[in-house]
Design an enzyme around this catalytic site. Structure first.
Site, mmCIF file in Angstrom:
data_model
loop_
_atom_site.group_PDB
_atom_site.id
_atom_site.type_symbol
_atom_site.label_atom_id
_atom_site.label_comp_id
_atom_site.label_asym_id
_atom_site.label_seq_id
_atom_site.Cartn_x
_atom_site.Cartn_y
_atom_site.Cartn_z
ATOM 1 C CG ASP A 117 -1.916 1.075 1.275
ATOM 2 O OD1 ASP A 117 -2.335 1.531 0.202
ATOM 3 O OD2 ASP A 117 -2.271 1.516 2.392
ATOM 4 C CG ASN A 131 4.007 -4.599 7.089
ATOM 5 O OD1 ASN A 131 3.764 -4.343 8.258
ATOM 6 N ND2 ASN A 131 3.108 -4.398 6.123
ATOM 7 C CD GLU A 132 -0.615 -5.821 7.377
ATOM 8 O OE1 GLU A 132 -1.155 -5.802 6.259
ATOM 9 O OE2 GLU A 132 -1.114 -5.292 8.374
ATOM 10 C CG ASN A 147 0.566 -4.100 11.301
ATOM 11 O OD1 ASN A 147 1.299 -3.713 12.196
ATOM 12 N ND2 ASN A 147 0.987 -4.298 10.058
ATOM 13 C CE1 TYR A 175 -4.705 0.656 10.072
ATOM 14 C CE2 TYR A 175 -3.868 -1.580 9.910
ATOM 15 C CZ TYR A 175 -3.660 -0.214 9.826
ATOM 16 O OH TYR A 175 -2.420 0.282 9.510
ATOM 17 C CE1 TYR A 199 -8.799 -0.437 5.026
ATOM 18 C CE2 TYR A 199 -7.135 -0.934 6.679
ATOM 19 C CZ TYR A 199 -7.520 -0.292 5.512
ATOM 20 O OH TYR A 199 -6.630 0.513 4.852
ATOM 21 C CD GLU A 209 0.849 -1.130 9.567
ATOM 22 O OE1 GLU A 209 -0.305 -1.167 9.079
ATOM 23 O OE2 GLU A 209 1.862 -1.480 8.953
ATOM 24 C CD1 TRP A 267 -1.411 3.152 8.131
ATOM 25 C CD2 TRP A 267 0.676 2.490 8.617
ATOM 26 N NE1 TRP A 267 -0.753 2.967 6.955
ATOM 27 C CE2 TRP A 267 0.531 2.573 7.220
ATOM 28 C CE3 TRP A 267 1.901 2.120 9.147
ATOM 29 C CZ2 TRP A 267 1.580 2.274 6.351
ATOM 30 C CZ3 TRP A 267 2.927 1.824 8.289
ATOM 31 C CH2 TRP A 267 2.760 1.901 6.899
ATOM 32 C CE LYS A 292 -6.125 3.164 7.436
ATOM 33 N NZ LYS A 292 -5.926 2.922 5.992
HETATM 34 C C1 GCB Z 1 -1.555 -2.289 6.806
HETATM 35 C C2 GCB Z 1 -0.273 -2.237 6.064
HETATM 36 C C3 GCB Z 1 0.061 -0.838 5.574
HETATM 37 C C4 GCB Z 1 -1.190 -0.163 5.019
HETATM 38 C C5 GCB Z 1 -2.221 -0.074 6.142
HETATM 39 C C6 GCB Z 1 -3.530 0.562 5.652
HETATM 40 O O1 GCB Z 1 -1.809 -3.188 7.570
HETATM 41 O O2 GCB Z 1 0.813 -2.758 6.801
HETATM 42 O O3 GCB Z 1 1.057 -0.912 4.592
HETATM 43 O O4 GCB Z 1 -0.929 1.100 4.484
HETATM 44 O O5 GCB Z 1 -2.512 -1.361 6.603
HETATM 45 O O6 GCB Z 1 -3.709 1.752 5.809
HETATM 46 O O7 GCB Z 1 -4.340 -0.165 5.092
#
Ligand code: GCB
Length: 568
Positions: free
Chosen positions: A154, A392-393, A442, A444, A448, A480, A525, A545
């Site tokens: 991303d 990462n991820e 991480n 959200y 999300y 994150e 993040w 973000k």
């Molecule tokens: C994540 C990723 C990061 C993205 C972020 C997002 O988990 O590690 O690269 O930018 O989410 O904002 O979706």
């Protein structure tokens, strides 16, 4: 790889400036032998990504060709001469005077060529072909067709010569590499200096450490050992509160006459994991800060010294003490500045969005092992670097555990002093957490998933953190968490995309974090809005973000963080 420097025995010239440039839309440069000299060029700044410079070519990822000329200065006749590229994304082929020097794969890490026997006294013509096209074979890989360009990650896949190109000279015999390891015994600091040398039979080395009113010297015969020990009584330790740095100078002598030397800053500190705690100098620390990107209008991922000082100033302004180099190694100067200013860094490889597909897994592992090795070789002497992040991820896969075990072992062999982590979205079932020392997750929930429901999101977060802790009993970092936030968008009740929602989300997440003694860090993040591929979830081609906008203006969340984190 020691960063080139200037002293009585070493010289360096920065070739940054305006180079000749040409896109190769039909990919004909190789067959037409453009390496012998480019025609029909236009000027471009080096370093910089090309994508935001020429209006019509933003999404053209290559190939493109660069050219410049240089003269070897007087006095370099008996030296070894190198060309060093700080970062080219993604594939590069390099020619000097029409002769191929070599090629390199992967952005964000340096590479060099020995040109001692290949340069001319008169003008030298340097030509570089850069190909930033995405591919499943590359790391990071392509993959998401919902993105244009189809990144499997991303952030925008900026291409070009993105960090300085250095021409440098060193003595034919002398210092090849230096590794500094510091330990603490009572109030004393022990600085161990490991030397790698070129030649130098029958010679001596001298280590001189100065600072805070002391000067400590130790001389060794290089035929007997390559290790220098410097014992600093009542050492001034390095920490975010007091980023004390000593000056270390290593000299190589022949019959008492110095013929090579190299200097670097040394921060005496230890970093270790004990149970659920992360200890700096034997005391628990908590990482507060953001994950970042190298990203700015016009230059893209191009090295920009003013932006480095600006970003550190803003991080200090919100009271952060750390960040992660998501999702690739940052410039060498960014790391130097962290040593000086006292920031703690989770240093990450470019391995983002790995898929573990059968047909490419071997190639990816080979690349990733090279990346972690090169990253450690580049950054091992920075006191600010407290942890290596393997990736990462990565996607969920049965093959992931063995893959990361191999990367972990490569890293451990070179650096036995720092914890190693992996930043995962998989949670408790991430099997690589069994052998990694620190767990980074991480999350959200409330963005999300569970949109608009911060309370529900925090409950899920709390339960999941407990579950991970029960399973592994290791320090956890919430690496994150955040919400896309349009600067200037407001709502009475926190509503998604508004500045109020971002503040509420961060506030509630940080309360969950505070209630868990095993959580040793929280990185929001992201520090700033940043450029991404185009997609339906990225308005204006940006990830929003950031707690600052892309041009570094604070949103309400930045003011909130300053209120809770900043201490005068
Ligand atoms: C994540 C990723 C990061 C993205 C972020 C997002 O988990 O590690 O690269 O930018 O989410 O904002 O979706």
């Amino acid at each position: 790889m020691l960063y080139p420097q200037i002293n009585k025995h070493r010289q360096c010239i920065d070739l940054s400036g305006f180079w000749d440039f040409r896109f190769d839309f039909k990919n004909e440069g190789l067959t037409e032998n453009w390496e012998n000299g480019l025609v029909g060029t236009r000027p471009i700044a080096v370093p910089a990504s090309w994508n935001e410079i020429f209006a019509e070519c933003r999404d053209f990822l290559g190939p493109a060709w660069y050219q410049t000329e240089f003269v070897i200065p007087w006095g370099w006749e008996n030296q070894k001469i190198f060309l060093r590229f700080g970062s080219i994304n993604y594939l590069s082929d390099v020619w000097l005077n029409g002769e191929k020097l070599g090629e390199h794969e992967g952005g964000h890490l340096p590479f060099k060529f020995d040109i001692t026997e290949r340069n001319k006294i008169e003008k030298n013509k340097l030509v570089v072909r850069v190909d930033g096209n995405l591919s499943k074979e590359h790391v990071p890989p392509s993959g998401r067709t919902m993105n244009y360009p189809d990144t499997n990650f991303d952030f925008y896949p900026y291409c070009g010569i993105q960090r300085p190109v250095l021409l440098y000279a060193i003595p034919k015999e002398g210092i090849k590499d230096i590794t500094v390891i510091t330990t603490i015994e009572g109030t004393n600091g022990i600085v161990k200096v490991l030397l790698e040398k070129n030649g130098v039979k029958g010679k001596e080395a001298n280590g001189i450490l100065t600072g805070y009113g002391v000067q400590i010297e130790s001389r060794i015969s290089l035929d007997a050992t390559t290790e220098i020990f410097l014992n600093v009584e009542n050492a001034k330790l390095w920490s975010p509160e007091s980023p004390n740095l000593y000056d270390l100078k290593v000299e190589i002598l022949d019959n008492g006459i110095v013929f090579d030397e190299y200097s670097l800053s040394v921060g005496i500190r230890t970093i270790e994991v004990k149970g659920i705690q992360l200890l700096l100098n034997g005391k628990p620390i908590f990482l507060k800060g953001c994950a970042k990107h190298e990203d700015f209008p016009v230059v893209g991922k191009g090295y920009l010294p003013a932006l480095i000082t600006k970003d550190y100033d803003l991080l200090s302004w919100i009271g952060a003490n750390s960040f992660r180099t998501s999702h690739y190694p940052y410039s060498e100067k960014m790391m130097d500045m962290a040593d000086r200013l006292g920031f703690l860094i989770i240093d990450e490889t470019p391995a983002v969005g790995l898929t573990f597909n059968k047909d490419i897994i071997d190639r990816h592992l080979e690349l990733c092992q090279r990346y972690i090795k090169e990253l450690i070789e580049r950054d091992k002497n920075h006191p600010s670097v407290i942890m290596w992040s393997l990736a990462n991820e990565p996607h969920r896969s049965r093959a992931a555990k063995d893959f990361f075990r191999a990367m972990y072992e490569t890293a451990r062999k070179i650096d036995s002093t720092r914890p190693i982590t992996l930043v995962s979205q998989v949670g408790a079932s991430e099997r690589a957490f069994e052998f990694l020392e620190v767990i980074c997750v991480n999350r959200y929930y409330g963005w999300y998933t569970h949109p608009g429901q911060i309370d529900e999101g925090c409950k899920l977060l709390s339960d999941e953190l407990d579950k991970i802790n029960n399973k592994y009993q290791k320090p956890i970092i919430l690496s994150e968490f955040g919400t896309d936030t349009l600067a200037g968008c407001h709502s009475e009740q926190p509503e998604m995309w508004s500045e109020e929602y971002q503040v509420e989300f961060i506030k509630n997440y940080l309360e969950v974090v505070k209630s868990k003694d095993y959580v040793v860090g929280a990185h929001i993040w992201n520090m700033c809005d940043f450029k991404t591929s185009q997609s339906i979830i990225r308005a204006k081609g940006l990830n929003h973000k950031g707690v600052f906008t892309r041009d570094r203006k604070p949103k309400m969340a930045a003011h909130f963080l300053r209120k809770i984190w900043y201490k005068t």
